[in-house]
Design a protein around this motif. Structure first.
Motif, mmCIF file in Angstrom:
data_model
loop_
_atom_site.group_PDB
_atom_site.id
_atom_site.type_symbol
_atom_site.label_atom_id
_atom_site.label_comp_id
_atom_site.label_asym_id
_atom_site.label_seq_id
_atom_site.Cartn_x
_atom_site.Cartn_y
_atom_site.Cartn_z
ATOM 1 N N SER A 39 -20.003 -16.666 -14.539
ATOM 2 C CA SER A 39 -20.605 -15.524 -13.838
ATOM 3 C C SER A 39 -21.252 -14.597 -14.869
ATOM 4 O O SER A 39 -20.908 -14.636 -16.059
ATOM 5 N N ALA A 40 -22.184 -13.813 -14.371
ATOM 6 C CA ALA A 40 -22.898 -12.902 -15.269
ATOM 7 C C ALA A 40 -23.295 -11.662 -14.488
ATOM 8 O O ALA A 40 -23.391 -11.687 -13.259
ATOM 9 N N GLU A 41 -23.515 -10.590 -15.206
ATOM 10 C CA GLU A 41 -23.903 -9.324 -14.594
ATOM 11 C C GLU A 41 -25.425 -9.213 -14.658
ATOM 12 O O GLU A 41 -26.023 -9.482 -15.708
ATOM 13 N N ALA A 42 -26.026 -8.836 -13.546
ATOM 14 C CA ALA A 42 -27.479 -8.655 -13.538
ATOM 15 C C ALA A 42 -27.881 -7.640 -14.601
ATOM 16 O O ALA A 42 -27.242 -6.596 -14.748
ATOM 17 N N GLU A 44 -27.712 -8.083 -17.818
ATOM 18 C CA GLU A 44 -27.135 -8.404 -19.127
ATOM 19 C C GLU A 44 -27.893 -9.580 -19.767
ATOM 20 O O GLU A 44 -28.562 -10.350 -19.085
ATOM 21 N N ASP A 175 -31.755 -9.694 -11.130
ATOM 22 C CA ASP A 175 -30.921 -9.055 -10.100
ATOM 23 C C ASP A 175 -31.304 -9.450 -8.675
ATOM 24 O O ASP A 175 -30.847 -8.842 -7.728
ATOM 25 N N SER A 178 -27.798 -13.684 -6.070
ATOM 26 C CA SER A 178 -26.363 -13.568 -6.335
ATOM 27 C C SER A 178 -25.757 -14.894 -6.776
ATOM 28 O O SER A 178 -24.610 -14.925 -7.215
ATOM 29 N N ASN A 218 -22.483 -17.409 -10.706
ATOM 30 C CA ASN A 218 -22.287 -16.253 -9.838
ATOM 31 C C ASN A 218 -22.841 -15.011 -10.538
ATOM 32 O O ASN A 218 -22.471 -14.730 -11.672
ATOM 33 N N VAL A 219 -23.743 -14.298 -9.892
ATOM 34 C CA VAL A 219 -24.356 -13.115 -10.508
ATOM 35 C C VAL A 219 -23.883 -11.865 -9.767
ATOM 36 O O VAL A 219 -24.044 -11.755 -8.547
ATOM 37 N N THR A 220 -23.298 -10.955 -10.494
ATOM 38 C CA THR A 220 -22.840 -9.701 -9.899
ATOM 39 C C THR A 220 -23.839 -8.589 -10.213
ATOM 40 O O THR A 220 -24.696 -8.738 -11.084
ATOM 41 N N GLY A 221 -23.699 -7.488 -9.477
ATOM 42 C CA GLY A 221 -24.560 -6.331 -9.727
ATOM 43 C C GLY A 221 -25.995 -6.542 -9.295
ATOM 44 O O GLY A 221 -26.908 -5.903 -9.814
ATOM 45 N N THR A 222 -26.203 -7.436 -8.333
ATOM 46 C CA THR A 222 -27.557 -7.705 -7.857
ATOM 47 C C THR A 222 -27.985 -6.656 -6.839
ATOM 48 O O THR A 222 -27.173 -5.861 -6.367
#
Lengths: 357, 153
Positions: A39-42, A44, A175, A178, A218-222
């Motif tokens: 997973s990664a943060e949008a 980053e 972003d 997701s 999985n992408v968070t902060g989208t």
């Protein structure tokens, strides 16, 4: 004097032709591992490493131009937001080391490094990006993806050698999605996407390159309108109008009973009544279900087996004060609920996020 | 002959002068500036989204907005979409209101606490005796425009 001049001309010609000939020398690439976060943060910068094994298969594989491809969402704009380099301890020729930066392929077909070679190993007239998508596909994603290609800035000398190296990618995570499945390609521009003649599919044994698709990222902060490219694709069975909307808008849900799986009618074709069964997903993950087949959820026939219901979601779902709606899930039912139409081909509701461009 | 031409010219020019004087007559009240008055109860009779009539698609029977002389307002229901009820803001169905200009308003601002929600006037208003009130606004996505038309109860 004349004989000397001719000799010089031949040497000059060889100097031009030899490197080109070497592009066609057989060599094998294998991806032996991919290290990518789950997973990664949008926003980053994500680092991915691809371990590669190279074998010249007893050929003079000097003057190799390494080719790397990456399957990413188009919205990530990898051409501007990614850097790629290759590293190896192998250093047969200090002037042509197996380490260095890679350059984003702009797709300028007048430049030899950008001229893709397709399945037959011949210049196809396409860009690497186009041929990679055509031959390698886009994994489990339903769309919105692109292959981006990078080639090594310098020649690599891998004559009569087998060695291992690593390709390192640093890419800014977008972003807009997701979830997405990424893919990685390694080869060299001399063989490109070639696989052995006679093979109908580019299986691992016959090809001159290697490709690997990883598990869905999985992408968070989208953004609220983000879509999961690994999920079910959008369908024409149901749609929402206007095209751009947030859930504070008054929206019209449209159901076309003629748009079933692969063009067949849905089970609600020619139904006398159709009701929307709707679930609102809120920002805290909780849900509100409106599936009573009551007057409020009764759809109106507005065309040939096309049904419509206009709602204002905050009131329709009685969204609590302080809560935000992030997703709408829909299925459609007949009067007594014995027929339920979900996303054709998938046993799940049709999912809609907000779209506002 | 010359005298006849001069006399005819003077007579012709005089006719214009007389006409101008008559056209300059202006109603006395047109020169006065009135603070626009929309106090009262307004019933919604038409709702459209991006030019598409939503009447019959979304129920808004007996929906009204009451605008009071003391600067307060109230919506008859919070189940009909209205820009003060957006879930992205603090929702309110009553509070205070004001024009951006008392004499030539182009928008109405609805207020509650620190929240200010402006809506555009789609039609200019008279100083007094207004019978129609049309407002234009976005609810969610800025790409969508809603037009509500009210009539005075």
């Amino acid at each position: 004097m004349k004989r000397k001049h001719n000799l010089l001309k031949k040497l000059a010609a060889l100097a031009v032709v030899l490197p080109i000939l070497f592009f066609f020398v057989t060599a094998c690439f294998d991806i032996t591992g991919v290290s990518q976060p789950s997973s990664a943060e949008a926003g980053e910068t994500m680092t991915v490493t691809v371990d590669v094994a190279f074998d010249s298969e007893n050929n003079d594989a000097n003057f190799k131009i390494l080719l790397f491809g990456m399957l990413v969402p188009k919205s990530w704009d990898a051409g501007n937001n990614a850097t790629v380099r290759y590293d190896s301890d192998f250093n047969l020729n200090p002037d042509q080391p197996a380490s260095g930066p890679m350059v984003f392929d702009e797709g300028d077909l007048s430049f030899y490094k950008s001229q893709s070679r397709g399945a037959d190993g011949e210049v196809s007239g396409n860009t690497w990006s186009q041929d990679m998508e055509e031959i390698l596909g886009i994994g489990e994603n339903y769309g919105e993806m692109e292959w981006v290609a990078f080639y090594s800035e310098n020649f690599i000398d891998g004559s009569q050698s087998a060695f291992e190296g690593t390709v390192t990618i640093e890419i800014q995570v977008g972003d807009q999605h997701s979830g997405t499945q990424l893919g990685y390609f390694i080869g060299h521009i001399g063989d490109g996407l070639k696989f052995e003649e006679g093979g109908s599919t580019p299986n691992a044994a016959s090809r001159f390159y290697d490709v690997e698709f990883t598990d869905c990222l999985n992408v968070t902060g989208t953004v609220a309108t983000a879509t999961n490219l690994c999920g079910a694709p959008p369908t024409f069975t149901a749609s929402i109008f206007p095209d751009n909307y947030l859930f504070d808008d008054t929206i019209s849900i449209r159901f076309d009973a003629k748009e079933g799986l692969e063009g067949a009618n849905t089970d609600l074709f020619n139904a006398g009544e159709v009701f929307a069964c709707a679930t609102a997903v809120l920002s805290d993950g909780s849900t509100i279900v409106k599936c009573d087949r009551d007057q409020a959820s009764r759809m109106t026939l507005v065309g040939d087996n096309i049904w419509e219901l206009t709602i204002w979601p905050p009131s329709y779902f009685e969204v609590p004060e302080g809560s935000l709606m992030t997703e709408l899930q829909l299925n459609f039912q007949n009067t007594d609920g014995t027929i339920v139409v979900q996303n054709p081909g998938f046993e799940e509701d049709m999912i809609f996020g907000q779209v506002c461009n | 002959m010359k005298k006849i031409i001069i006399a005819a010219s003077l007579l012709f020019g005089g006719m214009f002068l007389v006409g101008c004087e008559e056209d300059l007559t202006v109603r006395q009240d047109a020169l006065n500036a009135f603070a626009v008055d929309i106090n009262g109860s307004w019933e919604l009779f038409s709702m459209s989204r991006n030019g598409e009539d939503l009447s019959g698609k979304l129920s808004f029977t007996d929906y009204s907005i009451t605008i009071n002389e003391d600067g307060t307002f109230s919506l008859s229901s919070s189940s009909v979409p209205f820009p003060t009820l957006k879930t992205t803001n603090n929702r309110f169905s009553n509070g205070t209101w004001r024009f951006d200009s008392d004499f030539q308003p182009t928008e109405i601002q609805f207020l509650n606490g620190s929240s200010i929600v402006p809506v555009k006037l789609d039609q200019p208003l008279f100083g007094t005796n207004n019978t129609n009130l049309s407002i234009e606004f976005s609810m969610g996505c800025g790409a969508n425009t809603y037009l509500y038309q009210f009539k005075k109860n």
